[in-house]
Structures are given as structure tokens and as C-alpha cells.
Design a protein around this motif. Sequence first.
Motif, short mmCIF file in Angstrom:
data_model
loop_
_atom_site.label_atom_id
_atom_site.label_comp_id
_atom_site.label_asym_id
_atom_site.label_seq_id
_atom_site.Cartn_x
_atom_site.Cartn_y
_atom_site.Cartn_z
N GLY A 1 0.78 -1.23 0.00
CA GLY A 1 0.00 0.00 0.00
C GLY A 1 0.81 1.28 0.00
N PHE A 2 1.98 1.27 0.62
CA PHE A 2 2.75 2.50 0.76
C PHE A 2 3.55 2.86 -0.49
N LEU A 3 3.53 2.02 -1.53
CA LEU A 3 4.30 2.24 -2.75
C LEU A 3 3.37 2.81 -3.84
N PHE A 4 3.81 3.72 -4.70
CA PHE A 4 5.19 4.15 -4.96
C PHE A 4 5.30 5.67 -4.77
N ASN A 5 4.64 6.46 -5.64
CA ASN A 5 4.81 7.91 -5.59
C ASN A 5 3.63 8.64 -4.97
N GLY A 6 2.48 8.00 -4.89
CA GLY A 6 1.31 8.67 -4.35
C GLY A 6 1.19 8.58 -2.83
N PRO A 7 1.38 7.40 -2.23
CA PRO A 7 1.21 7.26 -0.78
C PRO A 7 2.28 8.03 0.00
N ASN A 8 1.99 8.30 1.27
CA ASN A 8 2.97 9.03 2.09
C ASN A 8 3.10 8.47 3.50
N LEU A 9 2.58 7.26 3.75
CA LEU A 9 2.70 6.65 5.08
C LEU A 9 2.97 5.16 4.94
N LEU A 10 3.85 4.64 5.78
CA LEU A 10 4.08 3.20 5.87
C LEU A 10 3.33 2.69 7.08
N GLU A 11 2.24 1.95 6.82
CA GLU A 11 1.37 1.41 7.86
C GLU A 11 0.92 2.47 8.84
N GLY A 12 0.58 3.64 8.30
CA GLY A 12 -0.01 4.72 9.08
C GLY A 12 0.92 5.37 10.07
N ASN A 13 2.21 5.03 10.04
CA ASN A 13 3.11 5.47 11.11
C ASN A 13 4.37 6.13 10.58
N ILE A 14 5.12 5.44 9.74
CA ILE A 14 6.39 5.95 9.24
C ILE A 14 6.13 6.86 8.05
N PRO A 15 6.55 8.13 8.10
CA PRO A 15 6.23 9.06 7.02
C PRO A 15 7.14 8.88 5.81
N ARG A 16 6.69 9.36 4.69
CA ARG A 16 7.47 9.38 3.46
C ARG A 16 8.50 10.50 3.54
N GLY A 17 9.75 10.17 3.22
CA GLY A 17 10.81 11.17 3.16
C GLY A 17 11.09 11.58 1.73
N ALA A 18 12.05 12.46 1.56
CA ALA A 18 12.42 12.93 0.23
C ALA A 18 13.11 11.82 -0.54
N ASP A 19 12.68 11.61 -1.78
CA ASP A 19 13.30 10.58 -2.62
C ASP A 19 14.70 11.01 -3.06
N VAL A 20 15.55 10.01 -3.28
CA VAL A 20 16.91 10.26 -3.75
C VAL A 20 16.93 9.98 -5.25
#
Length: 565
Positions: A262-281
Motif C-alpha cells: 500500500g505505501f508504494l510508490f509515488n502517491g502514498p505518504n505513510l508506511l502502515e499509518g506510522n512511518i512518514p514518506r521522506g524525500a526521494d533520492v
Amino acid sequence: MRHVKRRLKSAHWRLGSTVACVLVAYTGSANAFPLTILPDWDINWDNTIAYNLGVRAQGINPSIGNNPLYSESDYKFPHAGDVVTNRVSDLMEFDASHEKQYGFRLSASFWKDFAYGGGVANHPGDAVFGVPYSALGSYSGNQYGSYTQRYYQQGGELLDAFGFWNFKLDGQPASLKVGRLTQYWGTALFFGTQGVSYGQNASDGIQGAATPGTQAKQLAIPRAQVLFETQLTPTTSVAAEYFFEYAASRFPEGGTYLGTAGFLFNGPNLLEGNIPRGADVKPNNGFHDDYGLKFSWSPKWLPGGTMGFYYRNLTETSPWVLLGVNPVTGATNYHLAYAPNVKLYGYSLDLPIGAYSAGLDVTYRHNTALNSGLGPLPSDPSGEAGARGDTLNVVANVLAGLSRSPLWDTGTAIAEVAFTQKLRTTSNSALYNGVGNAAACPTGSKWSGCSTNNSVAAAISFDPQWLQVVPGIDLDMPIFAEYGIFGNTPSLNGTYQGELIYTVGLHALIQQKYNVTLQYNGYHAHTSGGLTSFGPGGPAYYSGGNGPFFYNDKGWISLTLSAQF
């Protein structure tokens, strides 16, 4: 955190095979609409209008739908018979040339999908007592982000935008193209991720999933470049390209019907509602080190055959998924990272053998991205890169025309085999998601998604045709299957042992202009490790699997209508 890492291994699967290799697109042979505006100019304007309706054919398998990583994709359209795509699109193409000497090309695509209103859906129950699945979602507020909205609900984009000049160089034909365009080198048809064209173009996997039957070449995303080609002698030619724009491949987004974790790829911004999306490299747009050189030779002692020799320096278009620590706040994030400065050395052979046409791609990739665990490493706390290494890749194919028989009038058959061998790991070996590396792949088993040092996969396309079954209508039956014969590819976007992707369809070409395709799309991959749960007392689900096992309950039927004018 270890619990999350263990269940993420299955997210590293080869989307290219699922999307691009549904294979043959059918476009009518209608001529472009000519515009007689300027003398000595050929000006044409084409529109291809397409409608795609997709219906889920299977209900949710609870052992997949109960997994918080996949519940959003499974529960967006939870019932057999639900419409999973209801998409209208228009591809506009404008070409202008002056006596075929110079000119330009523009193309753009627009789309709207009426199935994707209402935001994100999820399992209606609790993942563990007191923790609803909605609290483990991948989107803030359980609403699709702008990226997912654009590519799944409504959007548009400029595709080709380049000028060209055909001229003579020392008496030999030459050409120059400048602008946004695509170029596809090598002979690989289905396994482009292991061929000469690897990373040459980003691939639009979202569009491929929404419109089954699209060719891999048609999924290439144009990017700004300079392309020069010239004939040196009657039997030799050279080509060179230099990129001044970067584009990453698109994949089915989390929370959509064909989404992965669910947390992949460019649209989502949370990993299991807890870990936020950071800046991509990823590299910035602008001049950088992506370029390629090609030398072609058609010697007289190889009748009808052409050999190609290649050198390319590329940035990976597919990402690692990594964890990192913000150096200022100390908070953990997850993000995508793309490996730069991969060096590819390649050889291709295109050769007719009697009634058959054979192709071969052999490539050596230095410092390519390998399947990787999440990290981060103590030496790289921000999670800049995953494991990298050297691979040898071989893709061989054969194409045959079907002769007239009591069962069909004509048609085509294609078979292709791909082999990959990891030669060595060059950096960040602790992150290599391989058998025997307990840090990155704790189960140590290829059946739970750990990469092996080599892999073999095969794909077959069989398309018998019946001409003029009634006046003005040709029919054919495209059948495609791809299977992982042995091992799990060590590099990104490979294949998995026992993974099966298949389609069976019926296509009608009406008056050489209108296309109707009805197709079933099916998937199967191994599950492993029995059942587990998110926490004590939570619903049970598969603890892991090999490849896209989360597609095992996603079989669907698609109806595609298109017309060109």
C-alpha cells in the motif's frame, strides 16, 4: 520494525512483466488526418480514442486481504463483478515534415477514470484489537494524494515534443533529433529489463495496467535528449544519444486495484499509518551523465542479419525502497532511491533463420541496483543507496509467422527466454536481499522472495488470426504467458520462480479502424511460511510469498474499445 521488514520483501517484484508483457496492442491502419495548410509540408493530426472497462473476476482471499500491506488494494474493489477501471483516454499526435527533410512531432495524452472516486478503501475490521485497518493506511486522511489522483482519476501529459533534421554526412544519410522522444535499442521483446534497452526509457506501468494489451515500446516515457544517427558504409551505422532530462518509471500505486504494498510508490505518504514518506533520492533534471553509443554492422557473411554493439551510462529508472533517519529530527522515514552511473556493455543480434526471425541480447551491467532490504546501514543512516553489483544478462527470442491451416488463416508466435547471473556485489552487500543474507532476508528462502544469484524465465505469445470472418472484420486470439522457471532475479524488476502471468483474449479489427478486445488477465505466485497476523488475536494472512502473490486473487476481465481518426 523487524516485523515490517520481514513482510516487505514480497514488494520487490518485477512490475514490468505484469504490466508491459500483457503484450500485443492493436491499432487500426487508418491513415492520419492530413492538413493541407502549407505547400511542400506533410502535416497530419491523429487522435486515438480508447475506452477500457475492467471487472474483478475473483473475490478477496482473506489470507491476502487481511494483510495491512495489501488490504487497501484488495478492498478498493472487494467483490467479484466490481468495476475496477472505467477509463476513457485520448492520444493526440501531430506530425509535420517538409519534404521529409526536417520537421517536428508533438503528442499528448488525456484520460479520466470514473471508477476511482470516493478515496481510499480498506479492510472494515481491526488488524489487532483496538487498531482498525484504517489506522494503518498509506495515505493521510485516507484520501488519494495528488499523484495518484492525476494518474488514476483524471490527468494529461505532454509526450513527444521534438524536432528532426535528415541530411547527408559525407554522402551518407544521417539524422538529428532534439527534444522529448523515445529510443529503444536491442531485440528483447518481453524482458526489456534484462536487455540492451534497460533503463533507456522509463516505463509507464500505470497506463499499461489500465489498458491491457499495450506493447512494451508504447509504454516508454519520452524524455529530453539529443539523438544522432548516421550510416557510415552500406553495412555499418552509428548512433549516439545524450539525455538532459531524467524520468523515473511509474508503477501501479498503493491503494489501487493493481497496487502492490500500500505505501508504494509515488502517491502514498505513510508506511502502515506510522512511518512518514521522506524525500526521494533521485537526479535532478538537467545535463547529467546518461548517454549511449551504438554501432551496427550487417556483414555480407551474415545474410539478412544485423549485429549491434553498445555502451550506455544510465540512471536506474526503477527504485530501491529504503528506510532512513532524518539527521535533524532523528525520525525514521521511508523513501525511494535511484542508482546513478550504471554502466552497460551490450551486444545484440537480429537474424532471419528460414521462416523464423531470431533475436539475442547479451549485456554486462556494472554497478547496477540489486534487490535490497530496507536498511539503513550505519555507514549510510539517511538511506541514500541499496546494494549494487555486476550482472550478466542474456535474452533470446524467436518469432514465427503462422501458416494457413484448418485452425487459423495466419498469425504469429513468439517465444523468449531470459537469464541473469549476479557476478559480484560491489557495494552495500549487507542490504542485498539474497538467499543466505540473514540481515536483509531473514527467512533465507527463495520461496519468500529472497533473490538467488541466477534466474531463468520464459515468455510465450501465440496469436492465431482469422481474416474477414464477416466482411470488414478480422479476428484474432492473443494468448500470452510468462513463467519464472528457476531462481529469483538478483537485480531490480526481475522474475520469480513459479510466478505465472497470463492473458487470454479475443480481438476484432473492424474496417481496419476500430478495435475491440475482450481479455482475461490472471496471476499466480507461491506463498510461503504459513499464516501470521499483525498482532495477537488479529486476522490471519500469508506470512510471505515469492513474487506478486498478492495478485493471486486479482484475476480480472477487461474490455477495450479504440478508434483512430
